[in-house]
Design an enzyme around this catalytic site. Structure first.
Site, PDB file in Angstrom:
ATOM      1  N   LYS A 193      -9.431   2.008  -1.850  1.00 16.25           N
ATOM      2  CA  LYS A 193      -9.632   1.426  -0.512  1.00 16.25           C
ATOM      3  C   LYS A 193     -10.991   1.799   0.071  1.00 16.25           C
ATOM      4  CE  LYS A 193      -7.062   1.156   3.899  1.00 16.25           C
ATOM      5  NZ  LYS A 193      -5.774   1.586   4.534  1.00 16.25           N
ATOM      6  N   GLU A 226       0.861  -1.203   0.000  1.00 18.58           N
ATOM      7  CA  GLU A 226       0.000   0.000   0.000  1.00 18.58           C
ATOM      8  C   GLU A 226       0.892   1.246   0.000  1.00 18.58           C
ATOM      9  OE1 GLU A 226      -1.572   0.774   3.945  1.00 18.58           O
ATOM     10  OE2 GLU A 226      -3.370   1.759   3.146  1.00 18.58           O
ATOM     11  N   CYS A 272      -4.763  -2.990   2.849  1.00 18.69           N
ATOM     12  CA  CYS A 272      -4.460  -2.916   4.286  1.00 18.69           C
ATOM     13  C   CYS A 272      -5.644  -3.238   5.188  1.00 18.69           C
ATOM     14  CB  CYS A 272      -3.834  -1.570   4.635  1.00 18.69           C
ATOM     15  SG  CYS A 272      -3.034  -1.642   6.261  1.00 18.69           S
ATOM     16  N   ASN A 319      -7.092   6.251  -1.623  1.00 15.66           N
ATOM     17  CA  ASN A 319      -5.983   5.335  -1.354  1.00 15.66           C
ATOM     18  C   ASN A 319      -6.174   4.175  -2.341  1.00 15.66           C
ATOM     19  OD1 ASN A 319      -4.137   3.519  -0.326  1.00 15.66           O
ATOM     20  ND2 ASN A 319      -4.642   3.947   1.822  1.00 15.66           N
ATOM     21  N   ASN A 369       0.332  -1.066   5.292  1.00 16.00           N
ATOM     22  CA  ASN A 369       1.232  -0.311   6.186  1.00 16.00           C
ATOM     23  C   ASN A 369       0.595  -0.417   7.558  1.00 16.00           C
ATOM     24  OD1 ASN A 369       3.169   2.032   4.662  1.00 16.00           O
ATOM     25  ND2 ASN A 369       1.459   1.273   3.433  1.00 16.00           N
ATOM     26  N   GLU A 386      -6.110   8.628   7.907  1.00 13.59           N
ATOM     27  CA  GLU A 386      -6.627   8.231   6.583  1.00 13.59           C
ATOM     28  C   GLU A 386      -8.002   8.817   6.328  1.00 13.59           C
ATOM     29  OE1 GLU A 386      -5.979   4.430   4.669  1.00 13.59           O
ATOM     30  OE2 GLU A 386      -4.913   3.774   6.463  1.00 13.59           O
TER      31      GLU A 386
HETATM   32  N1  CDV Z   1      -2.971   1.337   6.649  1.00 17.42           N
HETATM   33  C1  CDV Z   1      -3.886   0.695   7.398  1.00 17.42           C
HETATM   34  O1  CDV Z   1      -5.017   0.485   6.972  1.00 17.42           O
HETATM   35  N2  CDV Z   1      -3.511   0.353   8.649  1.00 17.42           N
HETATM   36  C2  CDV Z   1      -4.392  -0.268   9.604  1.00 17.42           C
HETATM   37  C3  CDV Z   1      -3.994   0.082  11.013  1.00 17.42           C
HETATM   38  C4  CDV Z   1      -4.317   1.481  11.319  1.00 17.42           C
HETATM   39  C5  CDV Z   1      -4.671  -0.796  12.007  1.00 17.42           C
HETATM   40  C6  CDV Z   1      -4.418  -1.784   9.465  1.00 17.42           C
HETATM   41  O2  CDV Z   1      -5.522  -2.355   9.487  1.00 17.42           O
HETATM   42  O3  CDV Z   1      -3.359  -2.402   9.404  1.00 17.42           O
END
Ligand code: CDV
Length: 308
Positions: free
Chosen positions: A123, A46, A168, A106, A193, A142
């Protein structure tokens, strides 16, 4: 039936000062290494082109626009697209997208082996918060800098494999995989991330955070009889630690490749997509076993409604 050598290009940290050109040069090195191992589909993280900027608060969100790409490919990413085309490797990576209408997403894209973009995902499940939150050990903004994706969950037949993307936090939601599973997905690619520390639960511990990451991707793979590739950006980025733990999971939910560093690291798995067929035809034959008359809440309700 289709087989494919699948690669995951975990990336080490990207600092605020690192140029797009420097980052793309690292991605190019990973692509060359992947090709040398016979990889024909390579998954990057990501927001692969920049630091994870949503950890920084800006009163004026326009100050963050320099982290966004207004077109893809662009001058900075052209070397990656050119090499991917020349080597015949399909790629997927995430980046911050600023549309001509001024919308912020995103985003991740998927190319075919000719270097052409064949799929885009924005996303859906944005974690974090909109305003500065002094109660957290670090910010996760975000929800301030992106709007929720407007494209839904789609799949594309790419190199003979039905592929879908998620990003993510999407990996923690069973709805993500099921939306893709209902389109016959055989490979779900997920860049992430994930901070090593929970900003609201400091003593949660890295081991549990890595466990949750494995758990959701292994469950998503098994319950939808699909391969899943979850690929991290990792390490100490601008003083904030991101966990690694990139994995490739098979349709039985078994981890078949795992990163063991927090740096740029290639993981590779030989994937036989015939493996998806058994689960899709038996325990997860959706046509025979799903009982949609009882699933009314999952598509219509957000918060739980708890009896008093
Ligand atoms: N980049 C993300 O979506 N990170 C989230 C953190 C904030 C929990 C994740 O689900 O990994």
């Amino acid at each position: 039936m289709t087989t494919m050598i699948l690669g995951g290009a975990q990336m080490g940290p990207i600092q605020q000062a690192d140029s797009r050109a420097a980052v793309v040069a690292r991605m190019v090195d990973l692509l060359r290494a992947a090709h040398a191992k016979g990889v024909t589909m390579l998954v990057y993280p990501e927001l692969a082109l920049t630091t994870f900027f949503p950890r920084w608060y800006a009163e004026d969100r326009a100050e963050m626009d320099h982290w966004f790409e207004t077109e893809m490919p662009n001058g900075a990413t052209a070397p990656l697209f050119d090499l991917a085309r020349d080597l015949g490797v399909a790629i997927t990576f995430g980046y911050a997208e600023l549309t001509p209408e001024g919308r912020h997403f995103n985003t991740s894209i998927l190319t075919n082996r000719q270097g052409e973009i064949v799929g885009k995902y924005r996303k859906v499940h944005l974690p974090g918060h909109v305003e500065l939150d002094p109660d957290r050990t670090h910010q996760h903004l975000e929800k301030r800098y992106f709007e929720p994706g407007d494209l839904g969950f789609n799949v594309w037949r790419n190199g003979g494999v039905v592929m879908g993307m998620a990003i993510c936090n999407d990996r923690r939601w069973p709805e993500t995989y099921r939306e893709l599973g209902l389109q016959g997905v055989e490979l779900v690619t997920i860049g992430y991330n994930t901070p090593s520390v929970n900003s609201q639960l400091g003593d949660e511990g890295l081991a549990q955070r890595l466990f949750h990451s494995d758990l959701v991707m292994q469950a998503g793979a098994y319950q939808n009889a699909t391969f899943v590739a979850g690929i991290a950006k990792a390490g100490l980025e601008d003083g904030h630690h991101l966990m690694g733990g990139s994995i490739i999971v098979d349709p039985n939910g078994m981890v078949i490749a795992r990163a063991d560093t927090e740096d740029d690291e290639l993981i590779v798995a030989d994937c036989d997509f015939a493996l998806c067929a058994f689960g899709k035809a038996t325990v997860f034959d959706f046509a025979r076993h799903r009982r949609i008359e009882h699933y009314t809440r999952t598509g219509t309700q957000t918060a739980a409604i708890v009896p008093r």
